[in-house]
Design an enzyme around this catalytic site. Sequence first.
Site, PDB file in Angstrom:
ATOM      1  N   ALA A  66      35.754  -9.852  40.041  1.00 16.94           N
ATOM      2  CA  ALA A  66      37.081  -9.670  39.947  1.00 16.94           C
ATOM      3  C   ALA A  66      37.352 -10.797  38.614  1.00 16.94           C
ATOM      4  O   ALA A  66      36.828 -11.856  39.008  1.00 16.94           O
ATOM      5  CB  ALA A  66      37.627  -9.872  41.130  1.00 16.94           C
ATOM      6  N   GLY A 109      33.234  -8.926  42.197  1.00 17.99           N
ATOM      7  CA  GLY A 109      33.603  -7.726  42.874  1.00 17.99           C
ATOM      8  C   GLY A 109      32.241  -6.792  41.813  1.00 17.99           C
ATOM      9  O   GLY A 109      31.681  -5.566  42.063  1.00 17.99           O
ATOM     10  N   GLU A 112      29.297  -5.772  43.947  1.00 13.93           N
ATOM     11  CA  GLU A 112      29.896  -4.343  44.981  1.00 13.93           C
ATOM     12  C   GLU A 112      30.494  -3.371  43.954  1.00 13.93           C
ATOM     13  O   GLU A 112      30.330  -2.148  44.520  1.00 13.93           O
ATOM     14  CB  GLU A 112      31.494  -4.925  45.589  1.00 13.93           C
ATOM     15  N   GLU A 132      31.470 -15.337  45.409  1.00 15.33           N
ATOM     16  CA  GLU A 132      32.328 -15.916  45.756  1.00 15.33           C
ATOM     17  C   GLU A 132      32.543 -17.378  46.681  1.00 15.33           C
ATOM     18  O   GLU A 132      33.615 -18.372  46.712  1.00 15.33           O
ATOM     19  CB  GLU A 132      33.164 -14.731  46.988  1.00 15.33           C
TER      20      GLU A 132
HETATM   21  N1  DAK Z   1      36.791 -13.824  36.117  1.00 10.31           N
HETATM   22  C1  DAK Z   1      38.037 -14.424  35.047  1.00 10.31           C
HETATM   23  N2  DAK Z   1      37.066 -15.216  33.954  1.00 10.31           N
HETATM   24  C2  DAK Z   1      35.917 -14.627  33.783  1.00 10.31           C
HETATM   25  C3  DAK Z   1      35.461 -14.680  34.974  1.00 10.31           C
HETATM   26  C4  DAK Z   1      35.802 -14.328  36.172  1.00 10.31           C
HETATM   27  N3  DAK Z   1      35.151 -13.480  37.427  1.00 10.31           N
HETATM   28  N4  DAK Z   1      33.689 -14.433  34.990  1.00 10.31           N
HETATM   29  C5  DAK Z   1      33.994 -15.137  33.386  1.00 10.31           C
HETATM   30  N5  DAK Z   1      34.948 -15.138  32.839  1.00 10.31           N
HETATM   31  C6  DAK Z   1      35.429 -15.400  31.789  1.00 10.31           C
HETATM   32  C7  DAK Z   1      35.375 -17.119  31.409  1.00 10.31           C
HETATM   33  O1  DAK Z   1      35.862 -17.746  32.201  1.00 10.31           O
HETATM   34  C8  DAK Z   1      34.795 -17.965  30.075  1.00 10.31           C
HETATM   35  O2  DAK Z   1      36.783 -17.271  29.609  1.00 10.31           O
HETATM   36  P1  DAK Z   1      37.114 -18.522  28.264  1.00 10.31           P
HETATM   37  O3  DAK Z   1      36.826 -20.153  29.187  1.00 10.31           O
HETATM   38  O4  DAK Z   1      36.114 -18.234  27.672  1.00 10.31           O
HETATM   39  O5  DAK Z   1      38.382 -18.164  28.209  1.00 10.31           O
HETATM   40  C9  DAK Z   1      34.236 -16.405  29.706  1.00 10.31           C
HETATM   41  O6  DAK Z   1      34.165 -15.589  30.758  1.00 10.31           O
HETATM   42  C10 DAK Z   1      33.019 -16.270  28.881  1.00 10.31           C
HETATM   43  O7  DAK Z   1      32.407 -17.564  30.906  1.00 10.31           O
HETATM   44  P2  DAK Z   1      31.343 -18.703  30.617  1.00 10.31           P
HETATM   45  O8  DAK Z   1      31.822 -19.184  29.674  1.00 10.31           O
HETATM   46  O9  DAK Z   1      31.405 -19.119  32.142  1.00 10.31           O
HETATM   47  O10 DAK Z   1      30.658 -17.938  30.708  1.00 10.31           O
HETATM   48  P3  DAK Z   1      28.960 -18.477  30.915  1.00 10.31           P
HETATM   49  O11 DAK Z   1      27.374 -18.129  30.175  1.00 10.31           O
HETATM   50  O12 DAK Z   1      28.788 -20.221  30.791  1.00 10.31           O
HETATM   51  O13 DAK Z   1      29.381 -18.637  32.690  1.00 10.31           O
HETATM   52  C11 DAK Z   1      29.633 -17.068  34.224  1.00 10.31           C
HETATM   53  C12 DAK Z   1      28.601 -17.053  33.070  1.00 10.31           C
HETATM   54  C13 DAK Z   1      28.599 -15.098  35.099  1.00 10.31           C
HETATM   55  C14 DAK Z   1      28.068 -17.135  35.387  1.00 10.31           C
HETATM   56  C15 DAK Z   1      30.145 -17.620  34.684  1.00 10.31           C
HETATM   57  O14 DAK Z   1      31.082 -16.964  34.004  1.00 10.31           O
HETATM   58  C16 DAK Z   1      30.783 -17.345  36.441  1.00 10.31           C
HETATM   59  O15 DAK Z   1      30.429 -18.315  36.915  1.00 10.31           O
HETATM   60  N6  DAK Z   1      31.676 -16.424  36.559  1.00 10.31           N
HETATM   61  C17 DAK Z   1      32.225 -16.302  37.285  1.00 10.31           C
HETATM   62  C18 DAK Z   1      31.445 -15.521  37.992  1.00 10.31           C
HETATM   63  C19 DAK Z   1      32.217 -15.607  39.929  1.00 10.31           C
HETATM   64  O16 DAK Z   1      32.457 -16.566  40.645  1.00 10.31           O
HETATM   65  N7  DAK Z   1      32.482 -14.174  40.579  1.00 10.31           N
HETATM   66  C20 DAK Z   1      33.167 -13.843  41.626  1.00 10.31           C
HETATM   67  C21 DAK Z   1      34.767 -13.496  41.070  1.00 10.31           C
HETATM   68  S1  DAK Z   1      35.201 -13.315  42.591  1.00 10.31           S
HETATM   69  C22 DAK Z   1      38.914  -7.692  46.092  1.00 10.31           C
HETATM   70  C23 DAK Z   1      37.644  -6.761  45.426  1.00 10.31           C
HETATM   71  C24 DAK Z   1      36.743  -7.343  44.808  1.00 10.31           C
HETATM   72  C25 DAK Z   1      36.859  -9.131  45.219  1.00 10.31           C
HETATM   73  C26 DAK Z   1      37.967  -9.686  45.414  1.00 10.31           C
HETATM   74  C27 DAK Z   1      38.601  -8.253  45.936  1.00 10.31           C
HETATM   75  N8  DAK Z   1      39.925  -5.926  46.875  1.00 10.31           N
HETATM   76  C28 DAK Z   1      39.399  -5.069  47.596  1.00 10.31           C
HETATM   77  C29 DAK Z   1      40.828  -7.196  46.761  1.00 10.31           C
HETATM   78  C30 DAK Z   1      35.988  -9.983  44.275  1.00 10.31           C
HETATM   79  C31 DAK Z   1      35.901 -11.263  44.490  1.00 10.31           C
HETATM   80  C32 DAK Z   1      34.777 -11.706  43.352  1.00 10.31           C
HETATM   81  O17 DAK Z   1      33.819 -11.019  42.288  1.00 10.31           O
END
Ligand code: DAK
Length: 258
Positions: A66, A109, A112, A132
Amino acid sequence: MSDLKNLLLEIDGYVAIVRLHRPAVLNALNLELMDELVATLDSLDRDENIRAIVLAGSEKAFAAGADIKEMASATAVDMLYRDQFSKWDRIRKIKKPIIAAVSGFALGGGCELMMHCDIVIASETARIGQPEINIGVMPGAGGTQRLTRAIGKVRAMEMVLTGKFITAQEAFDAGLVNKVVPVEFFLEEAVRLAQEIASKPPVAVRLAKEAVLKSFDTTIEMGLEFERKNFYLLFASEDMKEGMAAFVEKRTAEWKGK
Ligand code: DAK
């Protein structure tokens, strides 16, 4: 569906290929993308000319979860009113088979969403996880339930509590993905499989998918009853008569989807 901003849509015969397309943020699932995705899948589900759907991202990312930037300042009440869960429920209710083509990151997400699909083809580069926990939350779109059913308690628990990613091969070994292929073939292989399923009688495909999914939320007794009813129902389809007649007459069946 012509004004999609966050998706690419391509039709190949009876197969629709839907690609998540927010390359700058690794296909992070923001509200606008989710709205477009649900509307597109709903519309494809109603389209008689489509028999199977491939859901893919890019080589680099299926979806990194997400959109954290969009969620970061939300309150519990904001989340309540956004009612995102109803959108995910609509994806869960799509009747046509959905094949996920997963390369690169499938996180949070994204993982998921992958698990909402019926079959998963992964590239060797796929990295799958529920990270998460690292941002102070937990899986919210079925991760704790679907992952546990797919790979078992101890492995799901480790992924959910540590946030660590697993490789495509580990996901395959755990039963989370069907097949691992070199990155250059991940989409092609998913489309090939979708075409194969699209060549089967559509009513039987629909009722069979429904019966397999039923097994997740029912007892074995009720599930068997449900399966039996769907089995009987297929004897009311023209395709069943055609399929059996074609077998007896040693010819190729022609499916009408009726
Ligand atoms: N959201 C927003 N931006 C994201 C992102 C994300 N999840 N993942 C990556 N980006 C963005 C980064 O901020 C970066 O943007 P800039 O800084 O260039 O503006 C760009 O994508 C490239 O990412 P990185 O520079 O970080 O690239 P790397 O190769 O160094 O790292 C990475 C890749 C995937 C390991 C890293 O980006 C990362 O850790 N990303 C976050 C992964 C994460 O934590 N995902 C879980 C998010 S929480 C719901 C349903 C579902 C959910 C919630 C509610 N409901 C039905 C209510 C789900 C929640 C989640 O998924």
